[in-house]
Design a protein around this motif. Sequence first.
Motif, PDB file in Angstrom:
ATOM      1  N   ARG A  22       0.824  -1.210   0.000  1.00  0.00           N
ATOM      2  CA  ARG A  22       0.000   0.000   0.000  1.00  0.00           C
ATOM      3  C   ARG A  22       0.857   1.257   0.000  1.00  0.00           C
ATOM      4  O   ARG A  22       0.496   2.255  -0.643  1.00  0.00           O
ATOM      5  N   VAL A  59      -5.869   0.559 -12.961  1.00  0.00           N
ATOM      6  CA  VAL A  59      -6.232  -0.731 -12.377  1.00  0.00           C
ATOM      7  C   VAL A  59      -5.154  -1.205 -11.415  1.00  0.00           C
ATOM      8  O   VAL A  59      -5.440  -1.699 -10.313  1.00  0.00           O
ATOM      9  N   LEU A  63      -5.684  -1.886  -7.350  1.00  0.00           N
ATOM     10  CA  LEU A  63      -5.388  -3.157  -6.685  1.00  0.00           C
ATOM     11  C   LEU A  63      -4.297  -2.996  -5.637  1.00  0.00           C
ATOM     12  O   LEU A  63      -4.343  -3.618  -4.570  1.00  0.00           O
ATOM     13  N   LEU A  67      -6.049  -3.520  -2.233  1.00  0.00           N
ATOM     14  CA  LEU A  67      -5.723  -4.927  -1.969  1.00  0.00           C
ATOM     15  C   LEU A  67      -6.966  -5.732  -1.580  1.00  0.00           C
ATOM     16  O   LEU A  67      -7.082  -6.230  -0.447  1.00  0.00           O
ATOM     17  N   PRO A  68      -7.924  -5.874  -2.485  1.00  0.00           N
ATOM     18  CA  PRO A  68      -9.158  -6.603  -2.139  1.00  0.00           C
ATOM     19  C   PRO A  68      -8.889  -8.056  -1.773  1.00  0.00           C
ATOM     20  O   PRO A  68      -8.198  -8.774  -2.481  1.00  0.00           O
ATOM     21  N   LEU A  81      -2.091 -12.219   0.684  1.00  0.00           N
ATOM     22  CA  LEU A  81      -2.886 -11.841  -0.485  1.00  0.00           C
ATOM     23  C   LEU A  81      -3.517 -13.066  -1.119  1.00  0.00           C
ATOM     24  O   LEU A  81      -2.911 -14.145  -1.140  1.00  0.00           O
ATOM     25  N   TRP A  84      -5.090 -14.843  -6.798  1.00  0.00           N
ATOM     26  CA  TRP A  84      -5.396 -14.085  -8.010  1.00  0.00           C
ATOM     27  C   TRP A  84      -4.847 -12.660  -7.909  1.00  0.00           C
ATOM     28  O   TRP A  84      -4.354 -12.104  -8.903  1.00  0.00           O
ATOM     29  N   LEU A  85      -4.907 -12.071  -6.709  1.00  0.00           N
ATOM     30  CA  LEU A  85      -4.384 -10.716  -6.532  1.00  0.00           C
ATOM     31  C   LEU A  85      -2.865 -10.703  -6.647  1.00  0.00           C
ATOM     32  O   LEU A  85      -2.287  -9.798  -7.257  1.00  0.00           O
ATOM     33  N   ALA A  88      -2.032 -10.988 -10.316  1.00  0.00           N
ATOM     34  CA  ALA A  88      -2.351  -9.752 -11.037  1.00  0.00           C
ATOM     35  C   ALA A  88      -1.333  -8.659 -10.748  1.00  0.00           C
ATOM     36  O   ALA A  88      -0.881  -7.948 -11.663  1.00  0.00           O
ATOM     37  N   LEU A  89      -0.936  -8.523  -9.479  1.00  0.00           N
ATOM     38  CA  LEU A  89       0.065  -7.508  -9.141  1.00  0.00           C
ATOM     39  C   LEU A  89       1.405  -7.816  -9.796  1.00  0.00           C
ATOM     40  O   LEU A  89       2.110  -6.903 -10.256  1.00  0.00           O
TER      41      LEU A  89
END
Length: 285
Positions: A22, A59, A63, A67-68, A81, A84-85, A88-89
């Motif tokens: 973050r 996007v 994310l 950080l969903p 995490l 999938w996150l 993606a990151l």
Amino acid sequence: MARTKETRANAAPGAGTIFALRAIGLVLLTRWLFSTAQMDLGASLQAMVSSPWACINLVFLFLLIFLPGARAVAERPFHPLPQWLRQALRLFAFLGFLFAVWSVGAFAASAGWRRAVQAVAATNGWLVAAPALYAAVLWICRPRPLWRTNIAARRFAIGRYAVALDPATRTVIVWAERRKVGQYDARELSVRWAAGQDRPATPTPTPAVAIGAMSELQGGRSAPRGAAGAPSLARGTFGRRPKIELLWDSPAAAGHNRQTVFRVALSNEGDRVAARALDTSLQQV
């Protein structure tokens, strides 16, 4: 057994990873807003709509900051995490790193190194900091096991795989990063070392394994071959690292005889210690 209450002074493992990601996202967002503020609002909005790279950045920043699904849990200290996150990151950070390096390299090649150094000074080092931040996200989201090796707790980390052995129930659970590979009978599992050479069947007492492992991790010395029974980390042909396989041989499971649960290279001394301890523990079950 009562669990330790998680407070600000005793944060759950993985909270530092969330904080670092973050913080990087806020730094990138602040710099991006500062750059757009120097342009006309209409021109900046038009450039954002017509630029696919701006949409990718939006996007990525969303994310990275929100950080969903991220949650620090003690059972998975290295994976706060969702998978999938994390993937993606890693993808967006890799694209951002390539774009930043290509942009800086193209500018330096066309304008010359002297003007490139002047541009770095004029931007307060941002031309160098931006690729470094993308690389930091790549490093934080690298493939890792769920935990570190803890021989006393029968938890082993080899490469990106994590193995938990329960001597009471004689079961073994294997994870690939955060994904559970499966649960197996420990008596049906075996470790096969590099070059197809199985380790000798003579088991080593658990205290000796623990003492040898601790001495290797602390002193950096290899245990004697007679006590360890595992091959060294000497690289093979063309610098290839030695590999091990965790095999599942279940006579009761038709079609599953002699299957490979995972195959991984021993990239460091910690992997070799964990692999040797796992081999010995499986032989003692």
